[in-house]
Design an enzyme around this catalytic site. Structure first.
Site, PDB file in Angstrom:
ATOM      1  N   SER A  70       1.064  -1.607   0.276  1.00 12.31           N
ATOM      2  CA  SER A  70      -0.485   0.047   0.000  1.00 12.31           C
ATOM      3  C   SER A  70       0.934   1.471   0.356  1.00 12.31           C
ATOM      4  O   SER A  70       1.996   1.393   0.597  1.00 12.31           O
ATOM      5  CB  SER A  70      -1.092   0.215   1.237  1.00 12.31           C
ATOM      6  OG  SER A  70      -1.102  -1.561   1.305  1.00 12.31           O
ATOM      7  N   SER A  82       2.403  -3.325   8.392  1.00 13.77           N
ATOM      8  CA  SER A  82       1.816  -3.580   9.522  1.00 13.77           C
ATOM      9  C   SER A  82       3.252  -4.113  10.286  1.00 13.77           C
ATOM     10  O   SER A  82       4.544  -5.098   8.790  1.00 13.77           O
ATOM     11  CB  SER A  82       0.820  -4.675   9.251  1.00 13.77           C
ATOM     12  OG  SER A  82      -0.343  -4.229   9.335  1.00 13.77           O
ATOM     13  N   GLU A 139      -3.127 -14.068   1.164  1.00 16.42           N
ATOM     14  CA  GLU A 139      -4.415 -13.198   2.597  1.00 16.42           C
ATOM     15  C   GLU A 139      -5.029 -13.113   2.794  1.00 16.42           C
ATOM     16  O   GLU A 139      -5.648 -13.600   3.791  1.00 16.42           O
ATOM     17  CB  GLU A 139      -3.684 -11.147   2.141  1.00 16.42           C
ATOM     18  CG  GLU A 139      -4.118 -10.633   2.777  1.00 16.42           C
ATOM     19  CD  GLU A 139      -3.871  -8.987   2.735  1.00 16.42           C
ATOM     20  OE1 GLU A 139      -2.854  -8.817   1.660  1.00 16.42           O
ATOM     21  OE2 GLU A 139      -3.809  -8.163   3.621  1.00 16.42           O
TER      22      GLU A 139
HETATM   23  C1  LIG Z   1      -4.242  -2.413  10.441  1.00 18.19           C
HETATM   24  C2  LIG Z   1      -4.119  -2.050   8.887  1.00 18.19           C
HETATM   25  C3  LIG Z   1      -2.538  -3.080   8.484  1.00 18.19           C
HETATM   26  C4  LIG Z   1      -2.655  -3.073   7.595  1.00 18.19           C
HETATM   27  N1  LIG Z   1      -1.623  -3.604   6.811  1.00 18.19           N
HETATM   28  C5  LIG Z   1      -0.914  -3.118   5.798  1.00 18.19           C
HETATM   29  C6  LIG Z   1       0.467  -4.322   5.102  1.00 18.19           C
HETATM   30  O1  LIG Z   1       0.897  -4.150   6.211  1.00 18.19           O
HETATM   31  N2  LIG Z   1       0.750  -3.974   4.116  1.00 18.19           N
HETATM   32  C7  LIG Z   1       0.358  -3.198   3.015  1.00 18.19           C
HETATM   33  O2  LIG Z   1       0.315  -3.350   2.315  1.00 18.19           O
HETATM   34  N3  LIG Z   1      -1.104  -3.038   3.248  1.00 18.19           N
HETATM   35  C8  LIG Z   1      -1.402  -2.488   4.642  1.00 18.19           C
HETATM   36  N4  LIG Z   1      -2.267  -2.065   5.465  1.00 18.19           N
HETATM   37  C9  LIG Z   1      -3.024  -1.564   4.360  1.00 18.19           C
HETATM   38  C10 LIG Z   1      -4.392  -1.475   3.731  1.00 18.19           C
HETATM   39  O3  LIG Z   1      -4.218  -2.888   2.527  1.00 18.19           O
HETATM   40  C11 LIG Z   1      -5.798  -0.297   3.107  1.00 18.19           C
HETATM   41  O4  LIG Z   1      -5.615   0.686   3.791  1.00 18.19           O
HETATM   42  C12 LIG Z   1      -6.502  -0.858   2.351  1.00 18.19           C
HETATM   43  O5  LIG Z   1      -6.529  -1.793   1.333  1.00 18.19           O
HETATM   44  C13 LIG Z   1      -7.184   0.461   1.705  1.00 18.19           C
HETATM   45  O6  LIG Z   1      -7.262   1.109   0.362  1.00 18.19           O
HETATM   46  P1  LIG Z   1      -6.747   3.046   1.489  1.00 18.19           P
HETATM   47  O7  LIG Z   1      -6.283   2.939   2.748  1.00 18.19           O
HETATM   48  O8  LIG Z   1      -6.220   3.790   0.311  1.00 18.19           O
HETATM   49  O9  LIG Z   1      -8.555   3.079   1.172  1.00 18.19           O
HETATM   50  P2  LIG Z   1      -8.846   3.189   0.000  1.00 18.19           P
HETATM   51  O10 LIG Z   1      -9.061   2.620  -1.410  1.00 18.19           O
HETATM   52  O11 LIG Z   1      -8.680   4.727  -0.634  1.00 18.19           O
HETATM   53  O12 LIG Z   1     -10.662   3.088  -0.111  1.00 18.19           O
HETATM   54  C14 LIG Z   1     -11.463   3.933   0.432  1.00 18.19           C
HETATM   55  C15 LIG Z   1     -12.608   3.675   0.712  1.00 18.19           C
HETATM   56  O13 LIG Z   1     -13.256   3.910  -1.096  1.00 18.19           O
HETATM   57  C16 LIG Z   1     -13.673   2.384  -1.620  1.00 18.19           C
HETATM   58  N5  LIG Z   1     -13.201   2.462  -2.110  1.00 18.19           N
HETATM   59  C17 LIG Z   1     -12.255   2.353  -2.430  1.00 18.19           C
HETATM   60  N6  LIG Z   1     -12.294   1.219  -4.264  1.00 18.19           N
HETATM   61  C18 LIG Z   1     -13.420   1.718  -4.627  1.00 18.19           C
HETATM   62  C19 LIG Z   1     -13.836   0.445  -5.828  1.00 18.19           C
HETATM   63  N7  LIG Z   1     -13.685   0.171  -6.729  1.00 18.19           N
HETATM   64  N8  LIG Z   1     -16.138   0.093  -5.521  1.00 18.19           N
HETATM   65  C20 LIG Z   1     -16.409   0.421  -3.786  1.00 18.19           C
HETATM   66  N9  LIG Z   1     -15.332   0.952  -2.734  1.00 18.19           N
HETATM   67  C21 LIG Z   1     -14.206   1.548  -3.147  1.00 18.19           C
HETATM   68  C22 LIG Z   1     -13.166   1.488   0.339  1.00 18.19           C
HETATM   69  O14 LIG Z   1     -13.985   0.547   0.325  1.00 18.19           O
HETATM   70  C23 LIG Z   1     -12.906   2.749   1.017  1.00 18.19           C
HETATM   71  O15 LIG Z   1     -14.149   2.324   1.971  1.00 18.19           O
HETATM   72  C24 LIG Z   1      -3.292  -1.874   6.434  1.00 18.19           C
HETATM   73  C25 LIG Z   1      -3.725  -1.763   6.255  1.00 18.19           C
HETATM   74  C26 LIG Z   1      -4.743  -1.353   8.032  1.00 18.19           C
HETATM   75  C27 LIG Z   1      -6.053  -0.578   8.321  1.00 18.19           C
END
Ligand SMILES: Cc1cc2nc3c(=O)[nH]c(=O)nc-3n(C[C@H](O)[C@H](O)[C@H](O)COP(=O)(O)OP(=O)(O)OC[C@H]3O[C@@H](n4cnc5c(N)ncnc54)[C@H](O)[C@@H]3O)c2cc1C
Lengths: 401, 365
Positions: free
Chosen positions: A126, A158, A241
């Site tokens: 991410s 993480s 995953e």
């Molecule tokens: C506790 C925690 C641990 C994590 N650990 C890791 C890790 O170890 N390594 C790593 O690489 N990542 C990690 N992540 C990242 C995680 O994979 C991302 O936060 C997650 O995939 C969402 O991406 P974003 O935060 O950019 O949200 P966004 O993608 O910006 O999403 C924002 C909102 O838009 C919605 N949305 C986005 N696209 C669509 C769509 N096509 N259709 C409908 N709704 C949509 C989402 O559902 C969400 O509600 C972690 C996240 C958390 C919270």
């Protein structure tokens, strides 16, 4: 349908139980989420006993066992409240990717130490510009002779602050559509140019990080899969995953049942409240449904089928249930519910902690929305999302926040 | 451990599906729905009897196939998917199960063979009015070998030859005849009939020695697992219909199945159906081996299946838009049946209550 152990399974269970009883007696049991040395020591003992990575081949340090044996050991280990969460991302996602895509020397170097808990791995996918849309990442790697030079930023990683190695997805070609210009590497998180900054999360702790790359130089030998062919490798990791993080941990129906037997409701114990009982039944049904669904998945695995996208069910249901159970217990306290001091709250604050952790669980590893898209598209074969970015070069895509 | 049907069971299930696809298209269901005078599809009933399905779980010694309950579950799933308009549940899940559980050797010999052959239709008469059944809600009494009271509604009560009746002090067998009158009721699901049965000094025979409510509940536990498979079959069919329509129907220039509100709705259906399936499998195992967990497993299976079928049947209509609200669309067949099945062995609320009661007992032990 047979929910009882076969003879061979019963034998395995008895051996696992005896081993656990004997080994834990020496080990000093108990949860130790903040004690890495203890967690590592426990992982090493399991590896020595053939109980770490039970389904992996013995030549790689695994147990050479079956998926069902892995489940049986998990059930028996759960009775002892020992904690292995430091290793979930490495052994569940990163190392399987290394095993599938690295050369033999690399595998020999890394798989054993990871299984024994000597080395911990992180997943660096991410970025600020690419979360759900993982393929939109911008961190770039530029070729320089036999090396690559990486610049950019990862986020929400993480465990990066205590990890030794990571798998990282980077952009190697911005002139082609986004999925076609990505490459996967493994790297040493202590390498020069990498800076790891813990993020203070809403639940209070700091389990994830920002990771900055400034002219980080890595060898081409660290590449996992073809140049610009990283998307397929990333999908392999993401598929594992969903299997690795299907369950929530934290409080469940049994915990709130025990709590409700003690807690006051409007007239008498909360457990006698009719509305509460109806909700408790639904949580139970969900939790049992997940448990039995997992068993169906294992049955399919043991017949040689691969885990499908249907395992996305687990996280959607478990994360929402965790939020609901946590909050129900918090609200049951009436005004008292605002108190989160572990010394004053039920179960040492576990319900409050669940309420504060659940939002992260609904996002990490794919949001509810993305997981539902996956079910709709890959299980139910419904049309994909409209992709306006499909045929455009990555560098020409519109960018937002 | 093995959480799936065996190959033989899958074969049986596939055959059942093919058979019902040929014999029980929605035109057959509608024929019963459209004709107020027809209580069930008598032709299908005979055909199903000829397949041996009525006796799938009845021991060979009593004229059944003696296959076991998992096989019966597989058949139930297919009957639910086909929305079959026959008194199968009343006869097999309730009455045959009650006989196998509580019947004396004589009672079993007398009735099970005829049930397996399709010569006897059964009904299980418990309710006496609105609300859950409790020790106080049962007023029917037995004295001097005859039963007096009123039961409403009794599914298949109008066509039953043999009725198992819950009276104050236990379950009783009553044959349709002197002292029994039936008045057909208008119901939410006219593909399954129901009646008000009035018993006036009707000759009866005690079935088992258990106290009434406990005996009824033991029968309900068994029926609940089998009904859960019918519910699951129906819920799966609803998801399939919704998916088919979502792919065929275009709006704003694309398939409606491409819109997330519809995709997520269908994903939610899928999730509920899969949880229900997993819980139903657990229930099937508990029923088949007579596990001590049966009451809890049955409640879990029933709550999950009732929830999944209700959700799938209502959101299937929503997915079909105006078309879904027409008489011509098959959506309402499943919507109706989902209500019938959710209530016939007691409401989801009553089962949630039973489930928590079981958890309390387990934790106290
Ligand atoms: C506790 C925690 C641990 C994590 N650990 C890791 C890790 O170890 N390594 C790593 O690489 N990542 C990690 N992540 C990242 C995680 O994979 C991302 O936060 C997650 O995939 C969402 O991406 P974003 O935060 O950019 O949200 P966004 O993608 O910006 O999403 C924002 C909102 O838009 C919605 N949305 C986005 N696209 C669509 C769509 N096509 N259709 C409908 N709704 C949509 C989402 O559902 C969400 O509600 C972690 C996240 C958390 C919270």
């Amino acid at each position: 349908m047979d929910f009882k152990d076969s003879d061979a399974e019963a034998t395995y269970r008895a051996a696992a139980r005896a081993w656990l009883d004997a080994t834990i007696a020496e080990h000093d049991a108990g949860h130790y989420p903040d004690d890495m040395a203890k967690a590592k020591a426990w992982q090493a003992r399991k590896a020595a006993g053939g109980y770490a990575c039970i389904t992996w081949p013995q030549e790689w340090g695994g147990g050479g066992g079956t998926p069902i044996e892995s489940v049986i050991f998990g059930q028996e280990e759960a009775r002892h409240a020992v904690d292995g969460s430091y290793f979930t991302i490495g052994l569940g996602m990163c190392v399987p990717t290394v095993m599938a895509y690295a050369d033999d020397a690399t595998k020999r170097r890394f798989v054993g130490p990871a299984v024994r808990g000597d080395e911990i791995w992180s997943q660096l996918f991410s970025e600020p510009a690419g979360g759900s849309d993982v393929a939109a990442i911008r961190t770039r790697a530029v070729r320089d002779g036999d090396d690559w030079v990486i610049n950019g930023q990862k986020v929400w990683t993480s465990g990066a602050h205590y990890s030794d190695y990571g798998i990282v997805l980077v952009r190697t070609n911005p002139d082609v559509p986004k999925h076609q210009g990505l490459t996967m590497f493994w790297l040493d998180l202590k390498a020069p140019g990498i800076e790891i900054r813990p993020i203070h999360q809403m639940s209070g702790g700091s389990s994830f990080n920002e990771v900055w790359f400034e002219d980080v130089r890595i060898s081409d030998a660290q590449r996992l899969g073809p140049v610009d062919g990283g998307w397929k490798v990333a999908l392999f990791t993401l598929m594992n995953e969903r299997l690795a993080i299907g369950t929530s941990g934290g409080v469940g129906p049994e915990d709130i049942l025990a709590f409700a037997a003690q807690a006051d409701g409007a007239d008498g114990p909360l457990l006698k409240d009719a509305a509460f009982r109806q909700r408790l039944a639904d949580w139970w049904v969900q939790a049992e449904g997940l448990r039995n669904t997992r068993m169906r998945t294992i049955t399919a695995l043991s017949k040689g089928q691969v885990p499908g996208p249907e395992s996305s069910i687990g996280k959607i249901v478990a994360a929402n249930q965790l939020q609901d159970i946590g909050n129900t217990a918090v609200e049951a306290g009436d005004q008292y519910g605002i108190i989160a001091d572990p010394a004053l709250t039920p179960l040492k604050g576990a319900f409050h902690a669940a309420t504060m952790w659940a939002p992260g669980l609904r996002i990490a590893g794919g949001t509810d929305e993305i997981l539902k898209n996956i079910i709709a598209e890959r299980v139910l074969d419904l049309p994909g999302e409209i992709r306006v970015d499909k045929d455009q070069a990555f560098r020409d895509l519109p960018v937002g926040a | 451990m093995n959480f799936d049907y065996s190959d033989d069971q899958k074969f049986l299930k596939d055959e059942a599906r093919k058979f019902l696809a040929a014999q029980c298209g929605s035109d057959r269901v509608r024929a019963v729905l459209d004709d107020a005078a027809t209580a069930y599809d008598a032709g299908l009933w005979k055909a199903v009897a000829a397949q041996g399905w009525l006796g799938a779980a009845i021991p060979e010694a009593f004229g059944g196939l003696g296959l076991g309950h998992i096989e019966l579950c597989a058949i139930a799933e297919e009957l639910g998917r086909a929305c079959a308009p026959i008194p199968f549940a009343s006869t097999v899940y309730f009455v045959a199960e009650a006989l196998m559980l509580y019947g004396s050797e004589t009672q079993k010999i007398r009735w099970l063979r005829r049930i397996a052959a399709g010569d006897v239709i059964g009904a299980f008469a418990t309710s006496e009015g609105a609300g859950p059944i409790t020790a106080r809600s049962v007023r029917s009494t037995v004295s001097g070998g005859t039963l007096t009271g009123e039961k409403i509604p009794v599914t298949d009560g109008d066509v039953a030859d043999l009725i198992v009746v819950l009276a104050r002090d236990g379950l009783y067998l009553v044959e349709k005849g002197a002292g029994v009158t039936a008045e057909v009721l208008e119901t939410l699901d006219p593909t399954r009939s129901a009646a008000r049965l009035t018993f006036t000094d009707a000759p009866c025979e005690k079935l088992g020695t258990e106290n009434g409510i406990a005996a009824m509940q033991a029968v309900f536990d068994r029926a609940a697992v089998l009904l859960a498979f019918e519910q699951l079959g129906g819920a799966d069919r609803c998801l399939e219909m919704a998916k088919g329509y979502a792919l065929d129907r275009y709006a704003f220039g694309r398939q409606i199945g491409g819109y997330q509100a519809i995709k997520h709705k269908l994903a939610d259906m899928y999730v509920k159906n899969e949880l229900a399936r997993s819980n139903a499998y657990y229930g099937a195992w508990a029923l088949n081996v007579g596990a001590a967990e049966l009451p809890l497993a049955a409640a879990t299976a029933r709550v999950a299946a009732s929830d999944a079928y209700w959700f799938a049947s209502k959101e299937n209509i929503q997915t079909h838009g105006g078309m879904g609200f027409t008489w011509e669309s098959d959506c309402h067949l499943y919507y109706r049946r989902s209500r019938q099945l959710a209530l016939v062995a007691g409401s989801p609320a009553a089962w949630r209550e039973r489930l928590v009661g079981q958890l309390e007992m387990r934790n106290a032990a």
